[in-house]
Design an enzyme around this catalytic site. Structure first.
Site, PDB file in Angstrom:
ATOM      1  N   HIS A  97     -15.898  55.388 -43.159  1.00  0.00           N
ATOM      2  CA  HIS A  97     -17.020  55.968 -43.915  1.00  0.00           C
ATOM      3  C   HIS A  97     -18.229  56.202 -43.021  1.00  0.00           C
ATOM      4  O   HIS A  97     -18.844  57.278 -43.070  1.00  0.00           O
ATOM      5  CB  HIS A  97     -17.399  55.036 -45.065  1.00  0.00           C
ATOM      6  N   GLU A  98     -18.585  55.214 -42.207  1.00  0.00           N
ATOM      7  CA  GLU A  98     -19.746  55.373 -41.318  1.00  0.00           C
ATOM      8  C   GLU A  98     -19.494  56.468 -40.287  1.00  0.00           C
ATOM      9  O   GLU A  98     -20.417  57.202 -39.915  1.00  0.00           O
ATOM     10  CB  GLU A  98     -20.077  54.049 -40.639  1.00  0.00           C
ATOM     11  N   HIS A 101     -20.324  59.856 -41.548  1.00  0.00           N
ATOM     12  CA  HIS A 101     -21.715  60.284 -41.345  1.00  0.00           C
ATOM     13  C   HIS A 101     -21.902  60.889 -39.950  1.00  0.00           C
ATOM     14  O   HIS A 101     -22.663  61.843 -39.775  1.00  0.00           O
ATOM     15  CB  HIS A 101     -22.669  59.098 -41.523  1.00  0.00           C
ATOM     16  N   HIS A 105     -23.194  64.619 -39.058  1.00  0.00           N
ATOM     17  CA  HIS A 105     -24.252  64.908 -38.089  1.00  0.00           C
ATOM     18  C   HIS A 105     -23.789  65.930 -37.065  1.00  0.00           C
ATOM     19  O   HIS A 105     -24.510  66.885 -36.731  1.00  0.00           O
ATOM     20  CB  HIS A 105     -24.677  63.609 -37.396  1.00  0.00           C
TER      21      HIS A 105
END
Length: 227
Positions: A97-98, A101, A105
């Site tokens: 999940h991280e 991100h 980006h």
């Protein structure tokens, strides 16, 4: 409106507690579901970044629990010690999940860009908002514009919580899609990761609803100031 808001706020707090409790239980459950591939959260994260061609993001360990986050400023995927080191479905879900991100980006995902632009505004707003709102309510008859200023500032934080929703859901969708496409997890592990991320996302939904309800309450006070 005052009593209605109190009832609504109470319901939101109850739902928030129930979801947070369920989330804790889910992560405890899936922390016991060890991965057949034997990969740690760190290894999952590094592979997901590599598979997306992202070479300038580091995966690092940070102290604490629930401290996992992606920092777009220094391009780091920060994983709590448990997630970084452990080899289970919960750790895989959070790590991926991280990294979702980080992929957002790298691809200039519009909602993440908007949220990043709101961060400095929200940081400043959080420092003064509470005091301005309190003063605005106390001075509602003599200086109503002060409460209006507080409402505008609070609206910025509400907007941030709303914008956070597509960012978090999209990161989870990217994580789950990668985990499935690369066959990183077996069927049971993937179902566990999906369930854990589903409950994590619901905490953001409740937070957004709570913020919207509170904003409406302050607006009602301002609109009814002449009564």
């Amino acid at each position: 409106m005052g009593m209605s808001y109190m009832i609504l706020a109470g319901l939101i707090m109850l739902v928030s507690w129930l979801i947070s409790n369920q989330l804790k239980n889910k992560f405890e459950k899936y922390s016991k579901l060890h991965l057949q591939n034997g990969m740690s959260g760190q290894e999952i994260a590094e592979k997901m970044l590599a598979d997306h061609g992202i070479r300038d993001v580091k995966v690092i360990s940070v102290a604490g629990q629930l401290t996992d986050h992606y920092n777009p400023v220094d391009k780091t995927v920060n994983l709590s010690e448990a997630v970084f080191n452990q080899r289970n479905a919960a750790a895989a879900a959070v790590a991926a999940h991280e990294c979702g991100h980080a992929v957002q980006h790298a691809t200039a995902y519009s909602w993440l860009t908007l949220r990043s632009q709101l961060v400095p505004v929200v940081n400043v707003a959080s420092s003064y908002m509470q005091w301005i709102l309190i003063a605005g309510i106390l001075m509602i008859k003599t200086f109503p514009s002060l409460l209006l200023i507080g409402i505008v500032i609070f609206a910025a934080t509400t907007l941030f919580s709303i914008v956070t929703l597509p960012v978090e859901y999209d990161a989870s969708n990217r994580a789950l899609a990668w985990l499935e496409n690369k066959r990183m997890l077996n069927q049971q592990e993937h179902a566990g990761a999906k369930d854990a991320l589903k409950w994590a996302a619901r905490t953001y939904v409740v937070a957004a609803l709570g913020s919207i309800a509170t904003l409406m309450y302050y607006v009602s006070i301002y609109m009814g100031r002449r009564n």
